[in-house]
Design an enzyme around this catalytic site. Sequence first.
Site: not given
Length: 344
Positions: A125, A172, A206, A230
Amino acid sequence: MSKRRVVLLPGDGIGPEVVEAARRVVEATGLPVEWVPMEIGAIAYEKYGDTLPADVLQEIRRCGVALKGPTTTPSGTGHTSANVRMRKELGLFANVRPVKSVPGLETPYGQTDLVIVRENTEDLYAGLENEIAPGVITSIKVITEVASRRIAKFAFEYAVRWNRKRVTAVHKANIMKKADGLFLECARQESLPYEGRVKFDDILVDALAMKLVTKPSQFDMLLLENLYGDIVSDLAAGLIGGLGLAPGANYGPECAVFEAIHGSAPDIAGKGIANPIAMILSAAMMCHHLGDVESYTRIRKSVRTITTADHELLTPDLGGKGTSRTLADAIVREVERRRREGDD
């Protein structure tokens, strides 16, 4: 108690409808507020050529608090997000999104009680995009030690203050070893002073998505980078019945802005069927921030009472036949009753 000045930002689409409902509920609590109405988003862009006029930022800094409706941001083209700009300009580094089941609106996922803490100022972002060749775009992910430590410390302090028992960092780092690896290591380091009070662990983003929709009750607080936060907060809202039930807040060193996590929903704007509950619960968080714990509690209890009392009052997204106005009216009456009877 002297009046607190609060900037009121209706926003776009359904924003004016749900913000008006939240304003009425806050006033029903008796909390002395002087509202300062201002405009941001698409409506401000049309009038002033800017989605976030400088005088709005100045007034939020002066008041220290704002209650904000959703704003419209075009996809792919057009003006930049007022939300992203506001968070950067005001240093609103911490986004807090409680996700708690609402009585009377049970879902197949069982009881859910999560708090999502999202870093608010960097990651993808940051908006650093470049076309390096025709048809080839790079978008740079920015993760810094300063921002990662700051949001992690905020999460652990929040856990202690609200008696939460566990913070799970979401990442991740198996793929983005440097960027997400830095975020994870900062979270680990910041967890050390809280050992014995708040448990710390971590999970791949995930794997989290799968586990949230199988057994959300296994999580307490989630600590995430900007993009993951988000996405996951919207997923989590689905566990309790939708975005219309999920409040939110943005905190910085000097200011706080309270807003529902849903968008401006232009397709239903003006129809009177927008669900105001998320905005009302965001306003309850604002009351708590202003030091009025009784009003915070009364609003939350009043929402629970109304959602269990008569499903006909609820808006269509919740399976009812009510309108934004009739639902807000019912919550206002319940808040006023509790206030008269001293029930908080």
